[in-house]
Write a protein that holds these residues in place. Structure first.
Motif, short mmCIF file in Angstrom:
data_model
loop_
_atom_site.label_atom_id
_atom_site.label_comp_id
_atom_site.label_asym_id
_atom_site.label_seq_id
_atom_site.Cartn_x
_atom_site.Cartn_y
_atom_site.Cartn_z
N VAL A 15 43.87 49.49 26.65
CA VAL A 15 43.18 50.25 25.62
C VAL A 15 42.82 49.59 24.37
CG1 VAL A 15 44.14 51.91 23.94
CG2 VAL A 15 44.97 52.24 26.23
N GLY A 16 43.38 48.37 24.00
CA GLY A 16 43.01 47.61 23.04
C GLY A 16 41.46 47.19 23.33
N ALA A 17 41.12 46.76 24.40
CA ALA A 17 39.94 46.31 24.82
C ALA A 17 38.91 47.49 24.87
CB ALA A 17 39.72 45.71 26.13
N ALA A 18 39.24 48.73 25.09
CA ALA A 18 38.28 49.82 25.16
C ALA A 18 37.90 50.24 23.73
CB ALA A 18 39.10 50.91 25.68
N TYR A 19 38.94 49.97 22.80
CA TYR A 19 38.64 50.06 21.10
C TYR A 19 37.54 49.02 20.86
CZ TYR A 19 42.06 53.47 19.71
OH TYR A 19 42.89 54.67 19.61
N ILE A 20 37.79 47.91 21.33
CA ILE A 20 36.54 46.83 21.09
C ILE A 20 34.96 47.26 21.81
CG2 ILE A 20 35.81 44.43 21.78
CD1 ILE A 20 38.91 43.77 21.54
N ALA A 21 35.08 47.87 22.80
CA ALA A 21 33.93 48.27 23.49
C ALA A 21 33.46 49.45 22.81
CB ALA A 21 34.29 48.90 25.10
N ARG A 22 34.35 50.30 22.46
CA ARG A 22 33.93 51.54 21.57
C ARG A 22 32.87 51.22 20.29
NH1 ARG A 22 36.56 54.81 17.37
NH2 ARG A 22 35.13 56.46 17.05
N LYS A 23 33.18 49.91 19.67
CA LYS A 23 32.54 49.47 18.73
C LYS A 23 31.05 49.13 18.98
CE LYS A 23 36.23 47.24 16.20
NZ LYS A 23 36.95 46.26 15.82
N ARG A 24 30.85 48.83 20.24
CA ARG A 24 29.46 48.60 20.80
C ARG A 24 28.53 49.86 21.23
NH1 ARG A 24 31.60 43.40 24.44
NH2 ARG A 24 32.46 42.50 22.37
N ALA A 25 29.17 50.93 21.02
CA ALA A 25 28.57 52.33 21.42
C ALA A 25 27.10 52.60 20.55
CB ALA A 25 29.65 53.62 21.40
N TYR A 26 26.56 53.26 21.26
CA TYR A 26 25.28 53.76 20.58
C TYR A 26 25.01 55.10 20.69
CZ TYR A 26 20.27 54.30 19.48
OH TYR A 26 18.88 54.62 19.01
N ALA A 27 25.46 55.77 19.51
CA ALA A 27 25.54 57.37 19.68
C ALA A 27 24.94 57.97 18.31
CB ALA A 27 27.05 57.88 19.78
N PRO A 28 23.54 57.94 18.13
CA PRO A 28 23.14 58.29 16.95
C PRO A 28 22.77 59.79 16.92
CG PRO A 28 21.29 57.17 18.48
CD PRO A 28 22.65 57.00 19.01
N TRP A 29 22.70 60.51 18.11
CA TRP A 29 22.62 61.77 18.12
C TRP A 29 23.88 62.80 17.91
CZ3 TRP A 29 17.75 61.64 17.22
CH2 TRP A 29 17.14 60.53 17.59
N SER A 53 20.72 58.68 24.67
CA SER A 53 19.40 58.90 24.72
C SER A 53 19.09 60.19 24.18
CB SER A 53 18.87 58.85 26.23
OG SER A 53 17.43 59.22 26.34
N LYS A 54 17.80 60.09 23.60
CA LYS A 54 17.41 61.64 23.07
C LYS A 54 17.41 62.66 24.13
CE LYS A 54 14.25 59.73 19.78
NZ LYS A 54 12.67 59.68 19.20
N LEU A 55 17.12 62.23 25.24
CA LEU A 55 17.18 63.12 26.45
C LEU A 55 18.80 62.95 26.66
CD1 LEU A 55 14.18 62.42 28.40
CD2 LEU A 55 14.47 64.19 26.85
N PHE A 56 19.62 63.81 26.42
CA PHE A 56 21.33 63.48 26.92
C PHE A 56 21.26 63.44 28.38
CE2 PHE A 56 22.07 65.22 22.41
CZ PHE A 56 23.01 64.21 22.10
N THR A 57 20.44 63.92 29.16
CA THR A 57 20.60 63.83 30.61
C THR A 57 20.73 62.30 31.12
OG1 THR A 57 18.44 64.07 31.22
CG2 THR A 57 20.31 66.03 31.26
#
Length: 142
Positions: A15-29, A53-57
């Protein structure tokens, strides 16, 4: 998984590793950042984060990204995947398990015995299940 002891310490570390991964997410929309960490039988962990992506799909989901990372590093994920942790800020306060598409991906790229740990980043509430419990009637059984 058969012959693999998934201790509480290993679950917490995943779970701690998943928190680290979350910091690298790209979710501007959406602003909805998700992190995932996939544990392999030999103890290695592969991270994934959602990339919108702008195209959520065409958005890449965190759990699928973790499976792809393991596969790209030479693992047979169907045989070697033991558990995956997914963390995200679900506004209802509950932990959010992988979406339906990702459950199908986990089954295809992993197996029904993969242990899934979900934690809400806002409330720290956690829930666990096997994929078999989350996906009792998959498209692969039709």
């Amino acid at each position: 998984m058969k012959n693999y002891k998934l201790t509480q310490i290993k679950k917490d570390a995943l779970v701690g590793a998943a928190y680290i991964a979350r910091k690298r997410a790209y979710a501007p929309w959406s602003g909805f950042t998700v992190g995932a960490a996939l544990l392999m039988r030999d103890g290695r962990v592969y991270l994934g984060a959602n990339y919108e992506s702008k195209l959520f799909t065409q958005t890449t989901h965190a759990d699928s990204a973790a499976f792809i990372a393991a596969g790209m590093n030479g693992y047979n994920t169907q045989k070697d995947a033991v558990a995956i942790a997914v963390v995200c800020p679900q506004k209802n306060g509950k932990p959010a398990f992988p979406c339906g598409n990702c459950r199908e991906d986990i089954e295809e790229l992993g197996n029904k015995k993969v242990h899934v740990i979900a934690e809400n980043t806002l409330t720290k509430k956690r829930a666990e299940a096997t994929l078999e419990q989350l996906l009792p009637g998959s498209i692969f059984q039709l």
